[in-house]
Write an enzyme that holds these catalytic residues in place. Sequence first.
Site, PDB file in Angstrom:
ATOM      1  N   CYS A  81       0.740  -1.158  -0.054  1.00  0.00           N
ATOM      2  CA  CYS A  81       0.188  -0.018  -0.027  1.00  0.00           C
ATOM      3  C   CYS A  81       0.804   1.182   0.087  1.00  0.00           C
ATOM      4  O   CYS A  81       1.667   1.489   0.958  1.00  0.00           O
ATOM      5  CB  CYS A  81      -0.944  -0.047   1.257  1.00  0.00           C
ATOM      6  SG  CYS A  81      -2.270  -1.260   1.288  1.00  0.00           S
ATOM      7  N   GLU A 345      -5.534 -13.619 -27.163  1.00  0.00           N
ATOM      8  CA  GLU A 345      -4.641 -13.635 -25.740  1.00  0.00           C
ATOM      9  C   GLU A 345      -3.550 -14.390 -26.153  1.00  0.00           C
ATOM     10  O   GLU A 345      -3.449 -15.306 -26.916  1.00  0.00           O
ATOM     11  CB  GLU A 345      -5.712 -14.159 -24.826  1.00  0.00           C
ATOM     12  CG  GLU A 345      -4.778 -14.645 -23.402  1.00  0.00           C
ATOM     13  CD  GLU A 345      -4.177 -13.647 -22.868  1.00  0.00           C
ATOM     14  OE1 GLU A 345      -4.582 -12.375 -22.481  1.00  0.00           O
ATOM     15  OE2 GLU A 345      -2.893 -13.894 -22.624  1.00  0.00           O
ATOM     16  N   CYS A 421      -4.475  -0.139 -17.907  1.00  0.00           N
ATOM     17  CA  CYS A 421      -3.832  -0.325 -16.334  1.00  0.00           C
ATOM     18  C   CYS A 421      -2.759   0.766 -16.237  1.00  0.00           C
ATOM     19  O   CYS A 421      -1.974   0.895 -15.298  1.00  0.00           O
ATOM     20  CB  CYS A 421      -3.423  -1.595 -16.021  1.00  0.00           C
ATOM     21  SG  CYS A 421      -2.196  -2.245 -17.129  1.00  0.00           S
TER      22      CYS A 421
HETATM   23  N1  SAH Z   1      -9.054  -8.473 -20.563  1.00  0.00           N
HETATM   24  C1  SAH Z   1      -8.742  -9.303 -19.322  1.00  0.00           C
HETATM   25  C2  SAH Z   1      -7.134  -9.267 -19.209  1.00  0.00           C
HETATM   26  C3  SAH Z   1      -6.412  -8.082 -19.360  1.00  0.00           C
HETATM   27  S1  SAH Z   1      -4.675  -8.256 -18.692  1.00  0.00           S
HETATM   28  C4  SAH Z   1      -9.330  -9.086 -18.136  1.00  0.00           C
HETATM   29  O1  SAH Z   1     -10.065  -8.211 -17.882  1.00  0.00           O
HETATM   30  O2  SAH Z   1      -9.260 -10.247 -17.176  1.00  0.00           O
HETATM   31  C5  SAH Z   1      -3.829  -8.227 -19.993  1.00  0.00           C
HETATM   32  C6  SAH Z   1      -3.799  -9.531 -20.972  1.00  0.00           C
HETATM   33  O3  SAH Z   1      -2.909  -9.133 -21.935  1.00  0.00           O
HETATM   34  C7  SAH Z   1      -3.001 -10.576 -19.981  1.00  0.00           C
HETATM   35  O4  SAH Z   1      -4.068 -11.750 -19.889  1.00  0.00           O
HETATM   36  C8  SAH Z   1      -1.811 -10.909 -20.969  1.00  0.00           C
HETATM   37  O5  SAH Z   1      -1.365 -12.435 -21.026  1.00  0.00           O
HETATM   38  C9  SAH Z   1      -2.226 -10.489 -22.201  1.00  0.00           C
HETATM   39  N2  SAH Z   1      -1.286 -10.261 -23.279  1.00  0.00           N
HETATM   40  C10 SAH Z   1      -0.063  -9.603 -22.813  1.00  0.00           C
HETATM   41  N3  SAH Z   1       0.759  -9.288 -24.140  1.00  0.00           N
HETATM   42  C11 SAH Z   1       0.031  -9.647 -25.164  1.00  0.00           C
HETATM   43  C12 SAH Z   1      -0.049  -9.378 -26.377  1.00  0.00           C
HETATM   44  N4  SAH Z   1       1.079  -8.896 -27.166  1.00  0.00           N
HETATM   45  N5  SAH Z   1      -0.812 -10.232 -27.361  1.00  0.00           N
HETATM   46  C13 SAH Z   1      -1.901 -10.591 -26.739  1.00  0.00           C
HETATM   47  N6  SAH Z   1      -2.253 -10.662 -25.265  1.00  0.00           N
HETATM   48  C14 SAH Z   1      -1.171 -10.304 -24.575  1.00  0.00           C
END
Ligand code: SAH
Length: 464
Positions: A81, A345, A421
Site C-alpha cells: 500500500c 490472448e 492499467c
Molecule cells: N481483459 C482481461 C485481461 C487483461 S490483462 C481481463 O480483464 O481479465 C492483459 C492480458 O494481455 C493478459 O492476459 C496478458 O497475458 C495478455 N497479453 C500480454 N501481451 C499480449 C500480446 N502481445 N498479445 C495478446 N495478449 C497479450
Amino acid sequence: MIKKNDILDITIDSLGSEGEGIGRIEGYALFVKDALIGDKVRVKIMKMKKSYGFARLMEVLEPSPYRVEPVCPVARQCGGCQLQHLDYEKQVEYKQDKVKNCLERIGKFNIVMEESKANDENTIFMEPAIGMESSFYYRNKAQFPMGLDKDGNVVTGFYAARSHSIIPTTNCYIQAEVNKELLTIVKDFLQEFGISTYDEENHKGLVRHILTRVGYTTKEIMVCLIINGAKLPHAEELVERLTKIEGMTSICLNVNKEKTNVILGNQVIPLWGQDYITDYIGDIKFQISPLSFYQVNPVQTKELYSQALEYADLTGNEIVWDMYCGIGTISLFLAKKAKKVYGVEIVSQAIEDAKKNAQINEITNAEFFVGAAEEVVPEKYKKDHIKADVVVVDPPRKGCAESLLETIVAMEPKRVVYVSCDPATLARDLRYLADHGFNVVKARAVDMFPNSAHVESVALLERK
Ligand code: SAH
C-alpha cells in the site's frame, strides 16, 4: 546549492506516479516516499540527478490536512500500500488527476469535466472516477511469501518495498478477512511438523508461498502451497485443519523448483476438493484455477466492465474483437449483447480457460485465438479482411503495439473501447488513434486497487 546528505524543509505539492510526494527547492524536484500533498516535511537528500533527486522523509513538520492514520500497523514498511495514509476520497482524486495529466501532457488532449463543454475534436469529457465505498478487504487473491524470522520461527507476510525481506503479518487489510485464519493454520502446521520454508539465497527449503483465492459471490475458498519439491509431508493433517474453514473448496500444491522471482510453477497437484473455485462477475460464471489470471477486485471489475459495456453500446448486431482478452472475462461479459465476439490472448492456458468459461455459461457466439494481438490480428486482416463494429483492448502496462493500432484503424470499427492499467501508454495510444480517424469522446478512471498508486481507466473512441 543543495547537495547529497543535506537536510532541509520542503512542502510537498504533488504526488508522483508511484504515490511518492514531490516537493521543490530552487526549482529542483525532490521525490519523497511516504510524504503527501500538503505535508510540510524535513527530508534528507539521498541521491541527486540532473533535474531531480530522491530524499528520505525524516519528520513531518506540519501534516497535510488529507493525512490519515493508516489502519494497518505495517503500512509504511510494506510494499503493498503506497497511499494508505491518504484520505480515500483524495486517493481517488489523485488517480483521476493522474489519468487527466497523462491525457493532457502525453496525449495533448484538452480535458473537460462537463460533457456540455466537450465541443471540439481534441477535447475529452472525463467522467468522475469510480471509487469504492470501502477501501479495505477488497482483494480476492493473495500471495504470501513464507520464511523464518531471526529466531527461526515460521513467518509469513509481505515483502518490503523493493526488497525480499518479509514484513511479518497475517492480517492484511486489503485482502479477504478469512486470510488471517488460513495463514495462521498454515504457519502453525509448518512450525509444528518442522516443515522447512524456502530460502531464496541458497535455493533450499520447501514451502515458498501461500496463494489464496476467495470467491466474492460464492465465498468459495482456495488454498495453494507453492513448494520447491513434489510432495508436502503430513499433507493430510493440513487438509484436516483447513477443511474446518467454512467455504473451503480447493486445497492444492503448486510445484516451483526454479531459482526465480516468478511465484508459480506450471504443475498443480490437488490435495483435496476441486482444483478450481467458481465465481461470478455479473451473471457470468468463471472457473478459476491457481494459474488463472483473474481480476483481483471483484466489486470494481464489475464497475469497470459495466462501463466498458456502456461505452461499447451494443445492440445485438455487432461483431466485437476483444484484444488481450485473458480468460475471456470482457469477451463473455459482452457476448450476451453482441452478435459475435472474438478474443485474442497470448497465454494459451488463459485461452483454454476462456473456452471453458464460454462453455459453462452456454455462450456459443464467442471464439478465441492464441497469439500476440499485434501478430494475430494483422495476419487475419491481411488474409480474411476481418472487420469489427466494436474493438475492445485491455493491454498490459506497455500498451498496444503500433502494428495492432494500425490494423484496428484499417478494420474501421465504429467504436473502440480502451481499458488501460497505465495512463501513460493509454495517452500515447489514444493520440495515435486520434491522429488516424477517431475522436476520443470520454474517459473515466476506476479505482481497482485502493491504497495503492495504481490506476485503471477506460476510454471511448468513435470513428469520425
Ligand atoms: N481483459 C482481461 C485481461 C487483461 S490483462 C481481463 O480483464 O481479465 C492483459 C492480458 O494481455 C493478459 O492476459 C496478458 O497475458 C495478455 N497479453 C500480454 N501481451 C499480449 C500480446 N502481445 N498479445 C495478446 N495478449 C497479450
